[in-house]
Design a protein around this motif. Sequence first.
Motif, PDB file in Angstrom:
ATOM      1  N   GLU A  16       0.832  -1.204   0.000  1.00 13.38           N
ATOM      2  CA  GLU A  16       0.000   0.000   0.000  1.00 13.38           C
ATOM      3  C   GLU A  16       0.866   1.253   0.000  1.00 13.38           C
ATOM      4  OE1 GLU A  16      -3.632  -2.035   2.528  1.00 13.38           O
ATOM      5  OE2 GLU A  16      -2.536  -0.361   3.383  1.00 13.38           O
ATOM      6  N   ALA A  17       2.013   1.166   0.637  1.00 15.37           N
ATOM      7  CA  ALA A  17       2.893   2.327   0.714  1.00 15.37           C
ATOM      8  C   ALA A  17       3.522   2.660  -0.642  1.00 15.37           C
ATOM      9  CB  ALA A  17       3.994   2.079   1.743  1.00 15.37           C
ATOM     10  N   ILE A  18       3.625   1.682  -1.535  1.00 21.98           N
ATOM     11  CA  ILE A  18       4.256   1.943  -2.827  1.00 21.98           C
ATOM     12  C   ILE A  18       3.274   1.935  -3.991  1.00 21.98           C
ATOM     13  CG2 ILE A  18       6.500   1.058  -2.111  1.00 21.98           C
ATOM     14  CD1 ILE A  18       5.864  -1.488  -3.703  1.00 21.98           C
ATOM     15  N   VAL A  19       1.992   1.918  -3.719  1.00 18.47           N
ATOM     16  CA  VAL A  19       0.987   1.896  -4.784  1.00 18.47           C
ATOM     17  C   VAL A  19       1.153   3.088  -5.712  1.00 18.47           C
ATOM     18  CG1 VAL A  19      -1.474   2.231  -5.225  1.00 18.47           C
ATOM     19  CG2 VAL A  19      -0.719   0.468  -3.650  1.00 18.47           C
ATOM     20  N   ASP A  20       1.411   4.266  -5.163  1.00 16.57           N
ATOM     21  CA  ASP A  20       1.531   5.465  -5.988  1.00 16.57           C
ATOM     22  C   ASP A  20       2.887   5.590  -6.670  1.00 16.57           C
ATOM     23  OD1 ASP A  20      -1.045   6.237  -5.398  1.00 16.57           O
ATOM     24  OD2 ASP A  20      -0.427   7.404  -3.643  1.00 16.57           O
ATOM     25  N   ASP A  21       3.844   4.804  -6.262  1.00 15.78           N
ATOM     26  CA  ASP A  21       5.154   4.855  -6.903  1.00 15.78           C
ATOM     27  C   ASP A  21       5.086   4.172  -8.260  1.00 15.78           C
ATOM     28  OD1 ASP A  21       6.189   6.160  -4.769  1.00 15.78           O
ATOM     29  OD2 ASP A  21       7.159   4.410  -3.880  1.00 15.78           O
ATOM     30  N   VAL A  22       5.894   4.669  -9.180  1.00 16.86           N
ATOM     31  CA  VAL A  22       5.954   4.082 -10.509  1.00 16.86           C
ATOM     32  C   VAL A  22       7.160   3.165 -10.560  1.00 16.86           C
ATOM     33  CG1 VAL A  22       6.207   4.602 -12.955  1.00 16.86           C
ATOM     34  CG2 VAL A  22       4.890   6.116 -11.499  1.00 16.86           C
ATOM     35  N   ASP A  23       6.963   1.995 -11.113  1.00 22.59           N
ATOM     36  CA  ASP A  23       8.044   1.043 -11.274  1.00 22.59           C
ATOM     37  C   ASP A  23       9.054   1.626 -12.258  1.00 22.59           C
ATOM     38  OD1 ASP A  23       9.728  -1.055 -11.794  1.00 22.59           O
ATOM     39  OD2 ASP A  23       8.156  -2.457 -12.405  1.00 22.59           O
ATOM     40  N   PRO A  24      10.312   1.803 -11.851  1.00 25.18           N
ATOM     41  CA  PRO A  24      11.312   2.389 -12.744  1.00 25.18           C
ATOM     42  C   PRO A  24      11.479   1.611 -14.058  1.00 25.18           C
ATOM     43  CG  PRO A  24      12.162   2.255 -10.510  1.00 25.18           C
ATOM     44  CD  PRO A  24      10.849   1.532 -10.520  1.00 25.18           C
ATOM     45  N   ALA A  25      11.343   0.302 -14.006  1.00 29.87           N
ATOM     46  CA  ALA A  25      11.473  -0.492 -15.232  1.00 29.87           C
ATOM     47  C   ALA A  25      10.322  -0.191 -16.193  1.00 29.87           C
ATOM     48  CB  ALA A  25      11.516  -1.976 -14.899  1.00 29.87           C
ATOM     49  N   LEU A  27       8.627   2.613 -16.267  1.00 32.79           N
ATOM     50  CA  LEU A  27       8.829   3.974 -16.744  1.00 32.79           C
ATOM     51  C   LEU A  27       9.885   4.012 -17.854  1.00 32.79           C
ATOM     52  CD1 LEU A  27       7.795   6.822 -16.275  1.00 32.79           C
ATOM     53  CD2 LEU A  27       9.613   7.125 -14.595  1.00 32.79           C
ATOM     54  N   ALA A  28      10.960   3.267 -17.668  1.00 29.61           N
ATOM     55  CA  ALA A  28      12.004   3.200 -18.706  1.00 29.61           C
ATOM     56  C   ALA A  28      11.452   2.598 -19.989  1.00 29.61           C
ATOM     57  CB  ALA A  28      13.196   2.394 -18.197  1.00 29.61           C
ATOM     58  N   ALA A  29      10.655   1.550 -19.864  1.00 19.75           N
ATOM     59  CA  ALA A  29      10.052   0.925 -21.048  1.00 19.75           C
ATOM     60  C   ALA A  29       9.113   1.893 -21.750  1.00 19.75           C
ATOM     61  CB  ALA A  29       9.311  -0.352 -20.651  1.00 19.75           C
ATOM     62  N   ALA A  30       8.330   2.637 -20.980  1.00 21.99           N
ATOM     63  CA  ALA A  30       7.435   3.637 -21.580  1.00 21.99           C
ATOM     64  C   ALA A  30       8.235   4.721 -22.280  1.00 21.99           C
ATOM     65  CB  ALA A  30       6.535   4.243 -20.511  1.00 21.99           C
ATOM     66  N   GLY A  31       9.351   5.122 -21.680  1.00 25.42           N
ATOM     67  CA  GLY A  31      10.217   6.126 -22.305  1.00 25.42           C
ATOM     68  C   GLY A  31      10.781   5.646 -23.631  1.00 25.42           C
ATOM     69  N   HIS A  32      11.193   4.376 -23.671  1.00 22.64           N
ATOM     70  CA  HIS A  32      11.723   3.813 -24.920  1.00 22.64           C
ATOM     71  C   HIS A  32      10.626   3.720 -25.983  1.00 22.64           C
ATOM     72  CE1 HIS A  32      15.953   2.727 -24.354  1.00 22.64           C
ATOM     73  NE2 HIS A  32      15.647   2.623 -23.077  1.00 22.64           N
ATOM     74  N   ARG A  33       9.446   3.276 -25.586  1.00 23.97           N
ATOM     75  CA  ARG A  33       8.338   3.168 -26.561  1.00 23.97           C
ATOM     76  C   ARG A  33       7.968   4.531 -27.125  1.00 23.97           C
ATOM     77  NH1 ARG A  33       6.369  -0.382 -22.701  1.00 23.97           N
ATOM     78  NH2 ARG A  33       4.922   1.173 -21.911  1.00 23.97           N
ATOM     79  N   THR A  34       7.885   5.533 -26.254  1.00 21.35           N
ATOM     80  CA  THR A  34       7.538   6.878 -26.690  1.00 21.35           C
ATOM     81  C   THR A  34       8.594   7.432 -27.642  1.00 21.35           C
ATOM     82  OG1 THR A  34       6.453   7.247 -24.559  1.00 21.35           O
ATOM     83  CG2 THR A  34       6.939   9.191 -25.877  1.00 21.35           C
ATOM     84  N   ALA A  35       9.850   7.240 -27.297  1.00 24.22           N
ATOM     85  CA  ALA A  35      10.939   7.715 -28.159  1.00 24.22           C
ATOM     86  C   ALA A  35      10.890   7.023 -29.516  1.00 24.22           C
ATOM     87  CB  ALA A  35      12.288   7.472 -27.477  1.00 24.22           C
ATOM     88  N   GLN A  36      10.653   5.716 -29.511  1.00 22.03           N
ATOM     89  CA  GLN A  36      10.554   4.972 -30.769  1.00 22.03           C
ATOM     90  C   GLN A  36       9.424   5.509 -31.636  1.00 22.03           C
ATOM     91  OE1 GLN A  36      12.367   2.509 -32.203  1.00 22.03           O
ATOM     92  NE2 GLN A  36      13.868   2.429 -30.560  1.00 22.03           N
ATOM     93  N   LEU A  37       8.276   5.780 -31.020  1.00 20.44           N
ATOM     94  CA  LEU A  37       7.140   6.308 -31.779  1.00 20.44           C
ATOM     95  C   LEU A  37       7.447   7.675 -32.383  1.00 20.44           C
ATOM     96  CD1 LEU A  37       4.122   5.255 -29.546  1.00 20.44           C
ATOM     97  CD2 LEU A  37       4.622   4.479 -31.866  1.00 20.44           C
ATOM     98  N   LEU A  38       8.099   8.536 -31.609  1.00 19.09           N
ATOM     99  CA  LEU A  38       8.403   9.868 -32.114  1.00 19.09           C
ATOM    100  C   LEU A  38       9.363   9.827 -33.302  1.00 19.09           C
ATOM    101  CD1 LEU A  38       8.823  12.108 -28.952  1.00 19.09           C
ATOM    102  CD2 LEU A  38       7.162  12.378 -30.774  1.00 19.09           C
ATOM    103  N   VAL A  39      10.397   9.006 -33.182  1.00 18.88           N
ATOM    104  CA  VAL A  39      11.445   9.002 -34.207  1.00 18.88           C
ATOM    105  C   VAL A  39      11.182   7.982 -35.309  1.00 18.88           C
ATOM    106  CG1 VAL A  39      13.924   8.667 -34.606  1.00 18.88           C
ATOM    107  CG2 VAL A  39      13.139   9.843 -32.551  1.00 18.88           C
TER     108      VAL A  39
END
Length: 196
Positions: A16-25, A27-39
Amino acid sequence: MSEFRRPAMPGPQTFEAIVDDVDPAELAAAGHRTAQLLVRGPRVTDDDGLVARVVALADTEGLGVLADLWSHAAHDTLPGTLWRLYLLRTWVHSDPVRAAHEFATGRAFAPVHEVLAGVVEPPGPDEVIAMVDTVLRGIVGTDFDVTLDRAAAFAHIVGVGRGQLDDSDPQSAARLVDMAAQLRHAAALERDHGLA
């Protein structure tokens, strides 16, 4: 002989204490997907609306959102490279007078870079803003490596210029020159096999 103890398992309160935290892995995967889509997404370079949205992404979404997605990525990755491009654009837009002054100072020390950067003469605030926006338009173009080379040339000249000015922080000048080297390296990787 010591007694074996089973490791304590986290209870529900831990999760419950980490529900609002975002999993860094994630987030990194989302960053890679977004970058791939843009370029690497559909290449409709004559879609002025799309190009304008890509150029102004940091303005509309906020630099903090882009930082969450891309700032922790390595400089030789697509998200790490995009982070550097948007960071450079945000700085130029926030202080175009300073950017133009540092560019004008540095171009005497890096004439080859000046030609590649492509800032219109004389390099005033409006011209550096136009150049950095033109560079970001290249994200949706077919020559992403050239986009990175131009950004690298601009960052190099500004970094060198910043280093020549008495009122500048030498560490920030060195960071800009480092960013330029990272962007040049990314351009080479893009030409060789494409940034991932």
